[in-house]
Design an enzyme around this catalytic site. Structure first.
Site, PDB file in Angstrom:
ATOM      1  N   LYS A  84       0.851  -1.197   0.000  1.00  0.00           N
ATOM      2  CA  LYS A  84       0.000   0.000   0.000  1.00  0.00           C
ATOM      3  C   LYS A  84       0.886   1.246   0.000  1.00  0.00           C
ATOM      4  O   LYS A  84       1.886   1.304   0.722  1.00  0.00           O
ATOM      5  CB  LYS A  84      -0.912  -0.007   1.230  1.00  0.00           C
ATOM      6  CG  LYS A  84      -1.993   1.070   1.207  1.00  0.00           C
ATOM      7  CD  LYS A  84      -2.894   0.998   2.443  1.00  0.00           C
ATOM      8  CE  LYS A  84      -3.989   2.062   2.409  1.00  0.00           C
ATOM      9  NZ  LYS A  84      -4.820   2.043   3.639  1.00  0.00           N
ATOM     10  N   SER A 159      -9.697   2.604   2.811  1.00  0.00           N
ATOM     11  CA  SER A 159      -8.810   3.284   1.888  1.00  0.00           C
ATOM     12  C   SER A 159      -7.933   2.337   1.077  1.00  0.00           C
ATOM     13  O   SER A 159      -7.432   2.715   0.025  1.00  0.00           O
ATOM     14  CB  SER A 159      -7.904   4.243   2.666  1.00  0.00           C
ATOM     15  OG  SER A 159      -7.036   3.517   3.523  1.00  0.00           O
ATOM     16  N   SER A 183      -9.803   0.300   6.982  1.00  0.00           N
ATOM     17  CA  SER A 183      -9.208   0.390   5.633  1.00  0.00           C
ATOM     18  C   SER A 183      -8.599  -0.901   5.117  1.00  0.00           C
ATOM     19  O   SER A 183      -8.275  -1.002   3.940  1.00  0.00           O
ATOM     20  CB  SER A 183      -8.138   1.485   5.601  1.00  0.00           C
ATOM     21  OG  SER A 183      -8.756   2.745   5.623  1.00  0.00           O
TER      22      SER A 183
END
Lengths: 514, 99, 499
Positions: A84, A159, A183
């Site tokens: 990420k 997210s 997330s």
């Protein structure tokens, strides 16, 4: 992509690791297969912001050479992993999904990266995310949204939509995510994958670009519970560079999966998260899963978290307050974007112009909200009160864990919604996190794994288990057991039902073309 | 309903160093109002007898030894800088004074 | 800058009561920074003593230096403060280019030390008790250099350069309560207070405490109120006072400036003011206003500081003697006159003399060398006396003199050699061949030669006019190139003349 590659990318990390270990497959082959897959489908999915084909193939070749030399390697050595973009990497740009950090290559590696590299995993690229991890849909990325591999018109969650979509579309068997209010877990829920938020402090935050320091936690993203467990074992552990890192010696999460058994396990159903506001298809799959667990010998009980309605309010004060301070460092002086206002200006003007141009609408909204919550005259009513609600939420959990070993709820109220559907209404978007936020406020670990497709829309549904702080292994036990029971009942994995994103690829493979 | 005004949002934007446009201030004022209406309820249950929790897992006295570690080179430090003079970061003229 | 109208100091004191307050920042001399492992050293190449933490790089996190906490507790105890059973760090949020994260990690409502007092001695021996409100830990900011424009100051500069080597240096900020009753002593008290803080941190060994280097920085708050009025007047906060003398002058100046404004019917603006050493005046700085909203909140990246009672007692037991008591003791032990002691103290050489005595020199000899030749050389070289030579070398030098191996003149040459890095005094003596000639045979030969050359002098000495021997002694010392013990030469001259 050849037939061999097509099969390689569908292997779990554990299965791929075995083939790497036996020498049946090389890390270069495995890495190339995933890079080819990215080249084939990421135009549509847009899970990646950056890929590192040359560096990852070189790393893979080095691992192959070490293995060939007879070196004893970590079981996951040679397995590709997506990172990420919130996690700093000294060899790839790190933007946290924001324009303000476009092109920034950090001069250091996050602790989790140091651990991954030491174990010999192959970082193949950086995944898309809501800007600074602010969102539940990845629509707030400055670099365009990621699409849900199950339905490209829909959101992949957020997210960490990029990491979830990357594993769901077979672009990588593993990914790292970060979870501040859900997330990792909510994207897992909407993409039919697995995601774990460890106990706060279980995994070092050093090198994770902070959204809300007291809520953030890095965790694994994968297609199977065992894969998450194996990755968890790599990244967990004390880090002297993170003051909030726990010094605990952790049991093997992978072992917990391998020995999974729910017989006699007390599972508490959170009453406030089992009904109103939840999509019918989500609740159906959820209750089915509970029946499966009960049939396997688990004891299902009801628990209550009476402060839950205040939790989301507290979260939307604490998170933006901490974020407003954490994001102050983006000021055009030491790194990132600089925008000079027309006609020049003082450094104050340059900072303001840079932050105006560099932050997206959601980042600005939360910074202003957080600044408000901390400002003189409002602190006690907002931030101070929110910290007290945090105490109440912790007390609720303590009481619930008196009655049950783990707690359970649907991971989110609905299946994946359409891109653009909620962007106009921040509060509606925020309410999506109702089931995941409490764990972050309390610091406890949570897992989301798939329990089927919703009848009305055919989209994945996830179930969330929560355990007391430091009891992450319980999640892998119950998650591993449920996954095995469901796959036994279905006769296949859920992810195998995901639409093939590159149908031409199969045809080409059958014809023997690349 | 919340009492957030455009003046307040403009003041917050100044504190947060974001040069919001008038349109942004207008839309943020109404959005913040609606969010604050939803989150203000925290004060209903935050009674004086409830202690505040700032860290999810209570720890204390986390220190490191006073031993020097690895430092960045100035090249590494300046590599990502928008502007520098070869050894220091460069910014345009500063209006305000030190705090 | 237009010079402000100043009221005569005595008249100002007739009309108004000054109320003082001080914020003193002490840089701790730990090996590493407050929250990072970067060396705590900010000279040298810009932006080299930094880690991702000091640069506020995204993803980096602070970790507290345990030694800085212990130093802070010791300082709190030395200030007579209570040590908080639990204190914590908070973020002070404001944007400024020297502040890498655009928040400073500090302490807010829960400082590590609170409620103390410090006894401050004035020149005439009176003691004034200054009440301490709190002492808290925080981090220093980077250093700005303003380029362009005429003054090198922030106003008129074209651009500024930032060096973060100083960012994250550990600081303790000591905040007094309002200080009442100083009256006309206010300027002297200000100086004496800062000097006392300096002495305390030096005695504790926790700071280099060089004001000129910014190790110790003082912000002086001054307000005036008519006698009998309870309400405090509006205060100004004067910054940039980086010598003891400046502290005294700045407070005096503010009293005179404010008194004139008030007497003229004006009002004092609450603001920061800057002291200018060159003009001896303060100038207006940033107004303090409601716009200052630092949005303090507990630092989520750091945990509470909860020192055990055992640790606090251990540190309390290790506290050095309070400076005032120590001064009284040393003066008595050394047998110095008031003047001699003050000389040493004012030159900031107490530690050096003390260590030289500890290394075996007599107090008078130690004082003589430090206040005399070493200070002279330091002046000439624009350096600190203490930086030129170590107390142990001075003691060794004194010992060579006491043994007769060196005379004063030779010793001065040896001292220069030591200062120039030629090694220990003995090494310099050996290398330069500076030892006193102690071979009587060589001396007698030279004396006989000199007496023969000056028969009139010989006659005078024989007549009992011993003082005439000086001319012969001079000639002998010259012949021996100074490397003789003059006293021994004198003895031998009289002896030979008598024969």
């Amino acid at each position: 992509m050849g037939h061999h590659e097509h099969e390689l990318i569908r292997l779990s990390a554990a299965a791929l690791a075995e083939k790497l270990g036996s020498g049946e497959v090389s890390s270069v082959e495995a890495t190339k297969a995933h890079l080819d897959r990215i080249a084939a489908v990421d135009g549509e999915v847009h899970a990646f912001l950056h890929t590192a084909p040359e560096a990852s193939l070189a790393t893979a070749a080095a691992i192959d050479a070490r293995r060939a030399a007879g070196e004893e390697l970590h079981p996951l050595a040679g397995v590709p992993i997506a990172i990420k973009d919130v996690i700093v990497t000294n060899d790839m740009p790190t933007t946290s999904g924001s324009k303000i950090l476009e092109g920034w290559v950090p001069p250091y590696d996050a602790t989790v990266m140091v651990k991954l590299r030491a174990a010999g995993l192959i970082p193949i690229g950086k995944t898309n995310m809501d800007e600074f991890a602010m969102g539940s849909s990845t629509e707030h990325s400055a670099y365009g949204p990621t699409h849900n591999p199950w339905d490209l018109e829909r959101i992949p969650g957020g997210s960490g939509g990029g990491s979830a979509a990357a594993v769901a579309s077979f672009e990588a068997p593993l990914a790292l995510g970060s979870d501040t209010g859900g997330s990792i877990r909510q994207p897992a829920h909407v993409t039919g994958t697995v995601g774990v938020k460890p106990t706060y402090g279980g995994v070092s935050r050093y090198g994770a670009i902070a959204l809300a320091s007291s809520l953030d936690q890095i965790g694994p993203v994968s297609r199977t519970v065992l894969d998450s467990a194996m990755l968890h074992d790599v990244i967990a552990g004390h880090d002297p560079f993170d003051s909030t890192s726990l010094t605990d010696a952790w049991p093997s999460m992978a072992e917990a999966v391998r020995r999974a058994d729910v017989k006699g396990l007390k599972i508490g159903v959170i009453q406030q998260l089992d009904g109103e506001g939840f999509q019918t298809g989500v609740l159906e799959r959820f209750r089915e899963a509970l029946d499966v667990l009960a049939a396997a010998g688990a004891e299902i009980v009801d628990v209550s978290l009476p402060s839950l309605e205040y939790a989301i309010a507290a979260y939307y004060l604490i998170m933006p307050a901490e974020a407003s301070s954490n994001l102050a460092k983006f000021d055009s002086v030491r790194f990132g974007l600089r925008v000079n206002p027309p006609g020049g200006g003082t450094v104050e003007d340059v900072m303001s112009a840079t932050r105006e141009a560099g932050f997206g609408a959601e980042a600005k909204r939360r910074i202003i909200l957080g600044t408000y919550a901390l400002s003189a005259g409002y602190y006690d009513a907002y931030y101070g009160s929110a910290q007290k609600v945090r105490t109440l939420v912790q007390r609720d959990f303590a009481a619930a864990f008196e009655q049950a070993d783990v707690l359970v709820s649907p991971t989110a109220p609905t299946t994946a919604f359409k891109l653009g559907q909620n962007t106009g209404d921040p509060m509606a978007m925020y309410l999506n996190d109702i089931a995941t936020i409490p764990a972050n406020l309390a610091g406890i670990p949570g897992i989301s794994l798939p329990v089927g497709l919703a009848r009305e829309d055919g989209l994945p549904v996830g179930i969330q288990f929560l355990a007391p702080a430091r009891e992450d292994a319980r999640l892998y036990n119950v998650g591993g057991a449920l996954e095995a029971l469901l796959e036994q009942a279905w006769g296949h994995t859920l992810i195998s039902l995901a639409p093939d994103l590159a149908p031409g690829e199969m045809a080409a493979a059958q014809e023997g073309a690349v | 309903m919340s009492e957030i005004t455009q003046e307040q949002v403009a003041h917050l934007a100044n504190l947060a160093r974001i040069a919001l446009t008038p349109q942004e201030i207008e839309s943020l004022t109404s959005e913040l109002g609606s969010i604050v209406d939803n989150v203000a309820k925290v004060s209903e249950v935050a009674t004086p007898d409830v202690p505040a929790t700032s860290h999810p897992i209570p720890l204390q006295n986390v220190y490191r030894d006073d031993e020097p570690g690895v430092t960045l080179t100035s090249e590494q430090a300046l590599a990502g800088a928008p502007d520098h003079d070869g050894s220091r970061f460069r910014v345009t003229a500063i209006l305000g004074e030190e705090q | 800058m237009a010079k402000a109208k100043l009221m005569d100091f005595d008249k100002a004191l007739e009309l108004f009561e000054p109320v003082l307050g001080f914020e003193v920042h002490v840089e701790l001399n730990t090996r590493t920074k407050m929250f990072s492992t970067a060396p705590n050293y900010f000279g040298g190449e810009p932006n080299t003593n930094i880690t991702p933490v000091d640069l506020g790089l995204p993803g980096s996190l602070p970790v507290v230096n345990g030694q800085a906490v212990r130093y802070s507790i010791s300082l709190g105890l030395a200030l007579g403060c209570s040590i908080a059973p639990s204190s914590r760090f908070a973020r002070k949020n404001y944007f400024y280019p020297d502040l890498a994260k655009n928040y400073q990690i500090s302490q807010y409502d829960e400082p590590i030390a609170f409620e103390g007092s410090v006894d401050v001695e004035l020149a005439d021996g009176r003691t004034f008790t200054v009440p301490i409100e709190r002492a808290h830990m925080e981090e220093d900011a980077g250093k700005l250099t303003h380029v362009g424009g005429a003054t090198g100051r922030i106003q008129g500069a074209e651009y500024s350069l930032v060096d973060y080597n100083r960012a994250g240096v550990p600081l303790v900020e000591i905040v007094t309560k309002p200080i009442f009753g100083a009256g006309a002593d206010a300027p002297e008290l200000a100086k004496a207070y800062v000097a006392t803080i300096r002495d305390i941190v030096v005695a504790l060994g926790i700071s280099d405490a060089r004001m000129e280097r910014g190790n110790l920085r003082c912000d002086a708050n001054v307000s005036l109120r008519p006698y009998g009025q309870e309400k405090l007047g509006t205060r100004t906060e004067t910054k940039n006072v980086n010598s003891l003398r400046s502290v005294e002058r700045a407070v005096r100046y503010e009293i005179q400036r404010q008194a004139q404004i008030l007497a003229d019917g004006g009002t004092i603006i609450q603001e920061t003011r800057h002291w200018h050493e060159d003009t001896g005046a303060t100038s207006a700085g940033r107004p303090k206003s409601d716009a200052d909203d630092y949005r303090y909140f507990p630092e989520p990246d750091l945990l509470p500081v909860v020192p055990s009672a055992e640790l606090i007692e251990e540190l309390r037991a290790a506290l050095p003697e309070p400076p005032a008591a120590r001064r009284r003791r040393l003066k008595q032990e050394w047998g110095f006159t008031d003047l001699e002691f003050q000389d040493v103290q004012n030159a900031g050489l107490l530690v050096e003399v003390s260590e030289t005595v500890a290394a075996g020199a007599s107090p008078q000899a130690a004082r003589k060398w430090w206040s005399g030749e070493i200070s002279r050389l330091a002046n000439a070289r624009g350096a600190e006396a203490a930086s030129l030579v170590s107390p142990s070398d001075v003691a060794a030098l004194v010992s060579l003199i006491d043994s007769g191996a060196l005379n004063d003149r030779l010793a001065r040459q040896v001292l220069e050699g030591v200062i120039d890095g030629e090694g220990s005094p003995q090494k310099v003596v050996d290398a330069r061949g500076l030892a006193v000639v102690s071979d009587d045979g060589a001396l007698i030969a030279a004396i006989d030669e000199a007496l023969a050359a000056q028969p009139d002098v010989l006659a005078k000495i024989k007549d009992g006019k011993v003082q005439a021997a000086g001319a012969v002694i001079g000639a002998v010392m010259k012949a021996m190139k100074g490397q003789a013990d003059a006293a021994r030469v004198r003895e031998l001259v009289i002896e030979r003349a008598a024969e």
